[in-house]
Design an enzyme around this catalytic site. Structure first.
Site, short mmCIF file in Angstrom:
data_model
loop_
_atom_site.label_atom_id
_atom_site.label_comp_id
_atom_site.label_asym_id
_atom_site.label_seq_id
_atom_site.Cartn_x
_atom_site.Cartn_y
_atom_site.Cartn_z
N LYS A 136 0.86 -1.18 0.00
CA LYS A 136 0.00 0.00 0.00
C LYS A 136 0.90 1.23 0.00
O LYS A 136 1.93 1.25 0.68
CB LYS A 136 -0.88 -0.02 1.26
CG LYS A 136 -1.89 1.11 1.35
CD LYS A 136 -2.76 0.96 2.60
CE LYS A 136 -3.81 2.07 2.69
NZ LYS A 136 -4.65 1.93 3.91
N SER B 248 -9.67 2.11 3.16
CA SER B 248 -8.77 2.84 2.30
C SER B 248 -7.80 1.97 1.50
O SER B 248 -7.23 2.45 0.51
CB SER B 248 -7.97 3.84 3.14
OG SER B 248 -7.10 3.13 4.02
N SER C 102 -9.91 -0.27 7.30
CA SER C 102 -9.30 -0.07 5.99
C SER C 102 -8.63 -1.30 5.38
O SER C 102 -8.26 -1.28 4.20
CB SER C 102 -8.29 1.08 6.03
OG SER C 102 -8.96 2.30 5.97
#
Lengths: 95, 486, 478
Positions: free
Chosen positions: B78, B153, B177
């Site tokens: 990420k 997210s 997330s």
């Protein structure tokens, strides 16, 4: 809780965020909605409840006093917007 | 079966057996990222050359007999994790030009294990969002239905794994997330106990809630990855100095007699009936495996979301002050003076949702409002933790839906922050308490994946992974691939 | 009207740790800009603070030395504001729960009286960087080497009633932190600086007047000047019918006055909250005991001991305990002098201090070591040399001619104690001054001094003055 445009402006100033005049009403309405939403907390009785700041209730770990870092100025300043003579530059600060 | 359809465990076995090389599979994933996967917008940065170099190094390491179980297995990080010499944008214009001078602890650990980084995945800006629509780099599309959001997210990571663009990815979970996008994309995602995985080099959103974790197709893969990621780091003073179990070796336990709580608040009005049906079916499967269910109450569940939307913005308002256009990151053109430099750099560098949250947090901490908002929220946090602790007196795990609905359409909730916040109704309390939670695929609603959430007690990741793995032994939801990416 | 002055001081002492409070970067002074600012000090994304145990131990040290309660649990908070020398946009400090609190020190005033000044609290925090304006056109340069240097902010109760008391208190803390070895006390480099809160009220009034805060005063003299000026200004304001405005003021050392800092349009709102990167700081009994065992003898105790063991007057004991180095020097000298405390004190405070001052040297840089000075004083007390000759010997030692015995030998300074030799010199003097002898014998006793002087001159100062006296009286009486 409802915020006025003026209040949004004050908060934006405190947070050093430029918000266009034209966007103020939308921010005001969004922020007001969020604050009204979080006001739901008031439904809970928290009298005498100790606030919890960290999920893990353990003490802070300390490090020994030793110098472990080397000079990496070149590396760090390679990503800086404006430097001169090893200094970070900003518009003149008047004291 | 193409190489990119394999799980981490299968790839590890193939690499160990010499069936294929790391370079071969790395190449296959890179081609897929740039080919079939390109339209998903799952990646912000693809590090092709570096990946191939790392793959060749991994192959050398294996030839020299120095390989670990994950050596040569590709993954994606990420874009919230700092990667040395590679852009680390956090999904923000603010860091579009930021090349991290160091690696995050998680990145280091994966490198030490010999894993190959394919690139950096798309995400909500500064991890603030539940749909991946707040990214400066544009929304990510859900591989199951490109009209739908992948969740957020960690939406890029979830979409990448679901579409077989990477066998695994890292994510971070501040309010759901990892788990919510895992649920919406039909993969498995684990949020570890707070302190289990070092936050060093992971760009902070809300420091007391943030935790990195693995996202992959199966619980077994998550176990393998967590073994690599977890562990003590002296650079993070909230990192817990506690041995890391061999999670992947502990997946064999029987679930006979396992006591699992069903919080009645997780099955209330907000829950989509289709999702409820899927969860009911999963409960049935677990019963077959010998699990004993009992109803429990997590009475403050509903107030967890408001408490979270005070605490997280409060912490973020302070954490994001360092993005000021002085030492790194975005700086506005020709600032008139210092105040102009701050206000325009931040005003132009941050997107609308980030600015909203900074303002909410600033307000909640400001003189006269601190007690009503921040302190009140921290008191709620204590009550929420107490609810969980009371529940774990009677049960070993807690089960429920991960998200109240399956993936919604892109744009559907973008204009209504509060509605968006409710996407995290079942995941947020876990972060407030710092507990571990896992989401695993349990079926479909309207053709879109549904996630099942298991919540464990502190440092009980082993039990969570075992329970998830047993379920995946008797179901095949986790093996399903989106039609366009099968 | 008679006015009473109320002062409270906030002293910032930079702690003498090797590394910074939350990072492993060096704290040494004077490095090239930004070469001692690591990722944590620069507030780069993703990096985290880890607290330095050395800084905590130093705070505990000060706490123990001032009779403070050591908080078993304290907390770090963030103080949020934007400024270019504050890289994270917040300063990590302590707010609600400081590391030590509720102690006191006793100050001594010029008239010899003492006064107790309460120490409200001392808390740990990080220093900011520096803004440099010179050499740039329209921009300011930021050096973050100092960012993250540990500071202990020592906050006094508003117990101080005059600028003289304020200076005495500041000196007391200055002495203490250097004794404890927790701060180098270098005020020029900013290692020790203070903010003063000051107000005035009509004598006898219970409630405090409106206070102003004078920021960043970095010398004892400036503290005195700034406070005197500010008190006078406040009284003028009130007596001319005005009101004191609560504000922050700066001291202008050139003009010797304080001036208002440009008031910003909004009041500061620092939005303090517990730092979520740092768990509560717990200090257990073991750490406190460990620190206690390392505590040096403190100035007050040392002063008393000097008075008891060396029979020094209070004034001497105070002067000699002003710094640990001076006290150590004195003690080593007294020991080398065979326990002649008062003699050693006179020399350390007199000849030695004078010479050091003149040369601009610190006690630790003295070319005459305590062993050398003590050795010389032994020669004074065993009458090898006179006190007068000792000054000559001291000067030679200062100039690097070796220890006292070497100098005495080399220059033949040994005192003449041979009665025969002295008598011979006396005889010569008597023979040469028949007139004065007659006057003396006629009753002009005062002339004895004249004869002593003549004999000493004849001996080039080396004759033992007591012997000369005694023998002269005898001879002149004959």
């Amino acid at each position: 809780m409802s915020l006025s445009n003026e209040q949004v402006n004050e908060i934006a100033h405190l947070a050093r965020l430029r918000v266009d005049e034209a966007d103020l009403p939308e921010y005001a309405s969004n922020l007001s909605a969020i604050l009204s939403f979080v006001d739901a907390m008031n439904a809970a009785d928290t009298t005498g409840v100790e606030p919890l700041a960290h999920p893990l209730e353990m003490p802070q770990r300390l490090r020994e006093d030793a110098v472990t870092e080397e000079n990496q100025r070149e590396r760090f300043q390679a990503v800086a917007p404006q430097v001169e003579a090893g200094l970070y530059l900003v518009p003149r600060v008047i004291e | 079966m193409s190489d990119t359809s394999k799980t981490v465990a299968e790839l590890a076995a193939g690499l160990a057996a010499g069936t294929f090389s790391s370079e071969e599979i790395t190449r296959a994933y890179l081609e897929r990222i740039q080919g079939a996967g390109a339209d998903l917008n799952a990646f912000i940065t693809v590090t092709g050359d570096r990946a191939l170099e790392a793959a060749r190094a991994a192959d050398d390491r294996r030839r020299s007999g120095d390989a670990g179980p994950l050596t040569g297995v590709p993954l994606a990080h990420k874009d919230i994790f700092c990667t040395r010499d590679v852009r680390t944008s956090c999904g923000s214009r603010m860091l579009d030009n930021f090349t991290a001078p160091y690696d995050a602890h998680v990145v280091e650990r994966c490198q030490q294990a010999g894993m190959v980084c394919l690139g950096k995945t798309n995400m909500d800006e500064f991890a603030m969002g539940s749909s991946n629509e707040t990214s400066y780099y544009g929304p990510v599309k859900n591989p199951w239905d490109t009209d739908a959001v992948p969740g957020g997210s960690s939406g890029g990571s979830a979409a990448a794994v679901a579409a077989r663009l990477a066998p695994a990815a890292t994510g971070t979970d501040t309010g759901g997330s990892i788990r919510q996008p895992a649920a919406l994309c039909g993969i498995t995602g684990l949020k570890p106990t707070y302190g289990r995985v070092s936050r060093y080099g992971m760009i902070a959103f809300a420091s007391s809630l943030d935790q990195g974790g693995p996202m992959a197709r199966t619980a077994e893969d998550c176990a393998l990855l967590l073994e690599a990621m977890a562990g003590f780091d002296e650079r993070d003073s909230t990192s817990v100095d506690r041995a890391v179990p061999r999670y992947s070796q502990e997946l064999t336990g029987s679930l006979q007699g396992l006591r699992v709580g069903l919080p009645k608040e997780y099955f209330g009005d907000g829950l989509d009936p289709e999702v409820a049906r899927v969860i009911d079916a999963a409960i049935g499967e677990y019963r077959e495996l010998g699990v004993e269910f009992r109803e429990i109450s997590l009475a403050n569940t509903e107030l967890a979301v408001p408490a979270y939307y005070v605490i997280a913005p409060a912490e973020c308002s302070s954490n994001l002050s360092r993005f000021d256009g002085v030492r790194f990151g975005y700086r506005c053109e020709s600032p008139r003076d210092l105040e102009d430099l701050y206000k325009r750099s931040r005003g132009e560098g941050f997107g609308a949702e980030v600015k909203r949250r900074i303002m909410v947090g600033t307000y909640a901490l400001s003189a006269g409002y601190f007690d009503a908002y921040y302190r009140k929220a921290q008191q709620m946090r204590r009550l929420i933790k107490n609810d969980f602790m009371a529940a774990f007196e009677d049960v070993d795990l807690i089960l429920g839906p991960t998200s109240p609905t399956p993936a919604f359409n892109i744009g559907e909730r973008a204009d209504d922050p509060v509605k968006m916040y409710l996407s995290d109704l079942y995941t947020i309390a876990v972060n407030l308490a710092g507990l571990p939670g896992i989401s695993l695929p349990a079926g479909f609603a309207g053709g879109r994946p549904v996630g099942l959430q298991l919540i464990g007690n502190y440092f009980d990741e082993g039990r969570l992974l075992n329970a998830a793995h047993r379920y995946q032994q008797v179901t095949d939801w986790h093996t399903r691939a989106p039609g366009a990416f099968a | 009207m008679e006015w009473e002055v109320v002062i409270g001081l906030e002293i910032h002492a930079q702690l003498a740790t090797r590394s910074k409070i939350f990072s492993g970067a060096s704290t040494s002074y004077g490095a090239e800009p930004n070469t001692q600012a690591c990722a944590v000090d620069l507030g780069l994304p993703g990096v985290l603070p880890v607290l330095n145990k050395g800084a905590v131990a130093m705070a505990v040290k000060l706490g123990l030395a001032t009779g403070c309660t050591i908080a078993p649990r304290s907390e770090f908070a963030r103080k949020n504001y934007f400024y270019p020398d504050l890289p994270k946009g917040y300063q990590i400090s302590q707010y609600d729960l400081p590391v030590v609190h509720d102690g006191a020190v006793t100050i001594e005033l010029d008239d010899g009286s003492t006064k107790r000044i309460g120490v409200t609290r001392a808390h740990l925090e990080e220093d900011a960087g520096k803004s440099l304006h010179e050499g740039f056109e329209g921009v300011t340069g930021i050096d973050l080497n100092r960012a993250g240097t540990p500071l202990l902010e020592i906050v006094s109760e508003p117990d101080i009633r005059s600028s003289a008391e304020a200076v005495a208190y500041m000196k007391k803390i200055h002495t203490l932190v250097r004794y404890l070895g927790i701060c180098d006390g270098n005020m020029q480099e900013g290692s020790f600086r203070c903010d003063a809160n000051v107000s005035v009220r009509p004598a006898g009034q219970a409630e405090f007047g409106t206070r102003t805060e004078i920021k960043n005063v970095n010398s004892f003299r400036f503290v005195q000047q700034a406070l005197d000026h500010e008190v006078e200004r406040q009284i003028d304001v009130i007596e001319s019918g005005g009101k004191v405005v609560q504000e922050t003021r700066l001291f202008d050392a050139v003009k010797g006055e304080t001036r208002s800092m440009r008031t910003k349009e909004e009041a500061n709102d620092y939005r303090y909250f517990p730092d979520p990167d740092l768990l509560p700081l717990e200090i257990d009994e073991a750490l406190v005991e460990e620190v206690r065992s390392e505590l040096p003898e403190l100035p007050d105790a040392k002063k008393q001991r000097f008075m008891d063991d060396y029979a020094l007057p209070a004034y001497d004991a105070s002067v000699l305990t002003a710094s640990r180095e001076l006290a150590d020097y004195f003690e080593a000298t007294a020991e080398a002098a065979g326990g002649e405390g008062k003699l050693a004190a006179n020399w350390v405070m007199g000849e030695l201090s004078g010479a050091l001052n003149k040369a601009g040297l610190d006690i630790t840089e003295s070319p005459v070591s305590p062993a050398m000075l003590g050795g010389m004083l032994r020669r004074v007390s065993d009458q090898t040399i006179s006190g007068k000759i000792a000054k000559q010997v001291f000067e030679a030692m200062w100039n690097g001619e070796g220890d006292a015995d070497t100098v005495i030998d080399k220059h033949g300074l040994k005192q003449v104690t041979d009665t025969g030799a002295i008598e011979a010199m006396i005889d010569e003097v008597i023979a040469a001054n028949p007139e004065q002898v007659a006057q003396y014998q006629a009753g002009k006793d005062k002339l004895l001094g004249f004869f002593v002087g003549q004999v000493m001159k004849a001996s080039k100062g080396k004759a033992n003055p007591e012997q000369v006296n005694e023998l002269l009286r005898k001879k002149l009486a004959e």
